[in-house]
Scaffold this active site. Structure first.
Site, PDB file in Angstrom:
ATOM      1  N   HIS A 173     -53.801 -18.029  54.932  1.00 24.88           N
ATOM      2  CA  HIS A 173     -53.467 -18.345  53.632  1.00 24.88           C
ATOM      3  C   HIS A 173     -53.050 -19.537  53.572  1.00 24.88           C
ATOM      4  O   HIS A 173     -52.437 -19.978  54.554  1.00 24.88           O
ATOM      5  CB  HIS A 173     -52.506 -17.024  53.361  1.00 24.88           C
ATOM      6  CG  HIS A 173     -52.037 -16.915  51.785  1.00 24.88           C
ATOM      7  ND1 HIS A 173     -51.135 -17.884  51.128  1.00 24.88           N
ATOM      8  CD2 HIS A 173     -52.355 -16.006  50.863  1.00 24.88           C
ATOM      9  CE1 HIS A 173     -51.084 -17.377  50.018  1.00 24.88           C
ATOM     10  NE2 HIS A 173     -51.495 -16.480  49.802  1.00 24.88           N
ATOM     11  N   ASP A 179     -47.671 -14.507  60.326  1.00 22.71           N
ATOM     12  CA  ASP A 179     -47.667 -14.288  59.056  1.00 22.71           C
ATOM     13  C   ASP A 179     -48.188 -12.714  58.766  1.00 22.71           C
ATOM     14  O   ASP A 179     -49.059 -12.356  58.906  1.00 22.71           O
ATOM     15  CB  ASP A 179     -48.666 -14.863  58.416  1.00 22.71           C
ATOM     16  CG  ASP A 179     -48.846 -14.673  56.679  1.00 22.71           C
ATOM     17  OD1 ASP A 179     -48.149 -13.740  56.342  1.00 22.71           O
ATOM     18  OD2 ASP A 179     -49.547 -15.466  56.306  1.00 22.71           O
ATOM     19  N   GLN A 187     -49.371  -9.756  54.502  1.00 18.53           N
ATOM     20  CA  GLN A 187     -50.215  -8.653  54.200  1.00 18.53           C
ATOM     21  C   GLN A 187     -49.959  -7.579  54.919  1.00 18.53           C
ATOM     22  O   GLN A 187     -50.579  -6.407  54.632  1.00 18.53           O
ATOM     23  CB  GLN A 187     -51.698  -9.283  54.455  1.00 18.53           C
ATOM     24  CG  GLN A 187     -52.665  -8.683  53.653  1.00 18.53           C
ATOM     25  CD  GLN A 187     -52.446  -8.373  52.389  1.00 18.53           C
ATOM     26  OE1 GLN A 187     -52.232  -9.326  51.728  1.00 18.53           O
ATOM     27  NE2 GLN A 187     -52.418  -6.995  51.863  1.00 18.53           N
ATOM     28  N   LYS A 201     -44.621  -7.827  48.049  1.00 11.96           N
ATOM     29  CA  LYS A 201     -45.983  -7.038  48.320  1.00 11.96           C
ATOM     30  C   LYS A 201     -45.709  -5.680  48.932  1.00 11.96           C
ATOM     31  O   LYS A 201     -46.600  -4.817  49.295  1.00 11.96           O
ATOM     32  CB  LYS A 201     -46.844  -7.774  49.410  1.00 11.96           C
ATOM     33  CG  LYS A 201     -47.482  -9.047  48.840  1.00 11.96           C
ATOM     34  CD  LYS A 201     -48.338  -9.529  49.677  1.00 11.96           C
ATOM     35  CE  LYS A 201     -48.584 -11.113  49.677  1.00 11.96           C
ATOM     36  NZ  LYS A 201     -49.450 -11.599  48.323  1.00 11.96           N
ATOM     37  N   CYS A 258     -56.084 -17.954  47.614  1.00 12.62           N
ATOM     38  CA  CYS A 258     -55.509 -18.882  48.283  1.00 12.62           C
ATOM     39  C   CYS A 258     -55.909 -19.310  49.937  1.00 12.62           C
ATOM     40  O   CYS A 258     -55.203 -19.209  50.750  1.00 12.62           O
ATOM     41  CB  CYS A 258     -53.925 -18.436  48.252  1.00 12.62           C
ATOM     42  SG  CYS A 258     -53.200 -18.409  46.732  1.00 12.62           S
TER      43      CYS A 258
END
Lengths: 142, 418
Positions: free
Chosen positions: B130, B207, B210, B233, B373
């Site tokens: 991302h 990261d 998600q 999220k 993104c």
């Protein structure tokens, strides 16, 4: 909403999208200007031949959604044979149309008038606006 | 179908009642929300927590000796403990609250990266990051003259880990990669990367923006040096990000933002820093947001992240089966439901994703259309954009059916024969 969809994607828009008339390259273009919508990835390149008094030939290339590519094709159709000043007038009318302002009866924007339905889809206005934003840049460089 | 097993994992009918927005009509149709990879919807308990905080407890934290200030501080700090537990961090001192996952990555890049990197050092990323796990590293690479390297992505959406040995060396100081791709849905096999990178002295940052909403996260089992995720999220409010980092790493890192709260002592010319994690929380934080994030964590913990993952796997299997049965639909990423979350980026023949998205929206189906993104990944697959349907705990198998019906409407509308 389904009816509004029909007013957004008028038959004529889908035709320009599927069979654009002015798509291609101009090897001897006076100006080549590229633009993109960073948020959606639509890309557009306009090439113009001629001078500010008369734009003789216009071609475009790019990829993007039906609205962006059809608008690019329809605008290219309208530009050939016009002066920079006349084109600026057309763009001003298009911008007003995007705000939902109806055209005066005597005005004729050709196929571009089919973009009127966009005023009900604010998030899609930028798809069409890419074409006149690029043309505005191109005229400044001509 | 597997309806019975599915319902045994999560009581989705009950869950749906907890989310007021799901009763909304969109253009006269019931909302089918399939844009969860962008942001999740919020259950009533999270909305209540926000309102309760402002109605009953509002005060600034870590200062003031009145009761409200004490209660606000207690509520805020309790969520730090909950977050540590949710990620299985060894201590709440390892948890820093930021504004979002993006800010957490910037914090790592500007604090650890900028203070440690020297010209010629290497930062290893992947082609599927991302922008939030790419641009901050580009910035610090320019500032320090470090070099960026990238693990390529295969045609079917996996990291090309066969090339890892040629990409990691003693020059590699930082490896930062996504645990689950927000575009391809790929759940990356990060163990090998972490092991090899750390053996050569590099720090590994994950990261999990998600991944964290959709699968159990255990930072100690992963062994990563830091991990970031984002409240909005995972059922929480916007404006709250999480940075987990090993305590010794946080101790060694200089502050990122300066101001109140992050100091121990301030003189006109110079200041000393508060202890971790407060050293990294300059200024009044998003107290209400953090408190409501705590309610979101409680909600997810109550459901059980193993159950969340198992339920979404069922949805992913059904969605993959249905989508891959459409001859004109191309699914990006792993061509199976096992190595991915319930995130499906797709295209329909030559149609542009925006046109797909607009027609689906007219039928009440919210998908994302665009570059997500991840522009380098779009280039990798030679497309300007993709359409993406991403599912969460309140989605049902029938939402997959509605998506397939929506796709049929898209074809019909653009007069594509099928």
């Amino acid at each position: 909403m389904i009816n509004e969809l029909d007013s957004l994607y008028r038959e004529i828009i889908l035709e320009h999208y599927k069979s654009p008339s002015k798509k291609g390259d101009l090897p001897n273009a006076a100006v080549t200007v590229e633009g993109n919508n960073p948020l959606c990835g639509d890309e557009l390149v306009y090439q113009l031949e001629g001078n500010p008094e008369c734009i003789t030939k216009v071609r475009f290339s790019g990829n993007g959604c039906a609205i962006s590519q059809a608008a690019a094709s329809m605008l290219a159709d309208e530009l050939e044979g016009k002066s920079a000043a006349e084109i600026i007038t057309i763009i001003t009318k298009l911008k007003a149309m995007m705000q939902g302002q109806p055209l005066d009866e005597e005005e004729d924007l050709g196929d571009l008038e089919s973009l009127a339905g966009l005023s009900k889809f604010p998030v899609r206005v930028k798809c069409a606006a890419l074409s006149w934003n690029v043309i505005e840049q191109a005229l400044k460089q001509l | 179908m597997e309806t019975t097993t599915v319902q045994a994992m999560l009581n989705v009918d009950q869950i749906r009642k907890d989310f007021p927005i799901l009763s909304r009509q969109i253009h006269g149709k019931p909302l089918v929300y399939l844009d969860n990879a962008a942001t999740s919807q919020k259950p009533q308990v999270v909305l209540d927590a926000l309102s309760q905080y402002y109605s009953n407890t509002n005060a600034n934290v870590h200062r003031g000796i009145h009761l409200l200030a004490e209660e606000a501080t207690e509520a805020y700090e309790a969520v730090r403990v909950k977050t540590a537990r949710f990620l299985n961090a060894p201590s709440e001192k390892c948890i820093v609250f930021t504004r979002n996952a993006t800010e957490s990555v910037n914090l790592l890049a500007q604090s650890w990266g900028r203070s440690q990197l020297k010209p010629g050092d290497e930062i290893l990323l992947t082609e599927m990051e991302h922008h939030s796990n790419l641009v901050p590293w580009q910035m610090v690479a320019e500032q320090t003259q470090a070099k960026l390297q990238f693990i390529p992505v295969t045609d079917d959406g996996y990291l090309a880990l066969g090339q890892i040995d040629s990409l990691i060396s003693s020059k590699t100081k930082i490896v930062s990669l996504t645990l689950m791709s927000n575009v391809l849905g790929t759940i990356n096999a990060v163990d090998e990367v972490i092991e090899k990178a750390q053996a050569l002295g590099a720090k590994v940052f994950l990261d999990a923006a998600q991944a964290a909403p959709h699968m159990p996260i255990d930072v100690q089992a992963l062994g990563c040096d830091a991990l970031v995720c984002s409240s909005h999220k995972m059922l929480g409010p916007t404006g709250v990000g999480v940075l987990y980092a090993k305590e010794e790493l946080l101790e060694a890192m200089p502050p990122f933002l300066g101001g109140g709260e992050m100091i121990l002592d301030v003189k006109l010319e110079k200041s000393t820093w508060n202890e971790v994690p407060f050293k990294f929380e300059a200024g009044t934080p998003n107290i209400a947001g953090v408190v409501a994030f705590g309610a979101a964590l409680d909600y997810l913990t109550e459901l059980g992240m193993e159950n969340v993952r198992a339920y979404e796997h069922q949805i992913a299997e059904y969605a993959f089966e249905k989508l891959s049965a459409q001859p004109d639909v191309h699914i990006y990423g792993p061509q199976n439901a096992t190595d991915r979350g319930a995130v499906f980026s797709f295209s329909i023949d030559e149609l542009h994703p925006h046109d797909i998205g607009t027609v689906l929206d007219a039928h009440g189906i919210a998908v994302r259309a665009g570059h997500h993104c991840a522009k380098p990944l779009m280039r990798r697959y030679g497309v300007p954009a993709m359409a993406r349907a991403s599912f969460y705990i309140y989605n049902q198998l029938s939402d997959v059916d509605k998506l397939i019906e929506g796709i049929q409407e898209v074809r019909h509308f653009f007069k594509i024969k099928h």
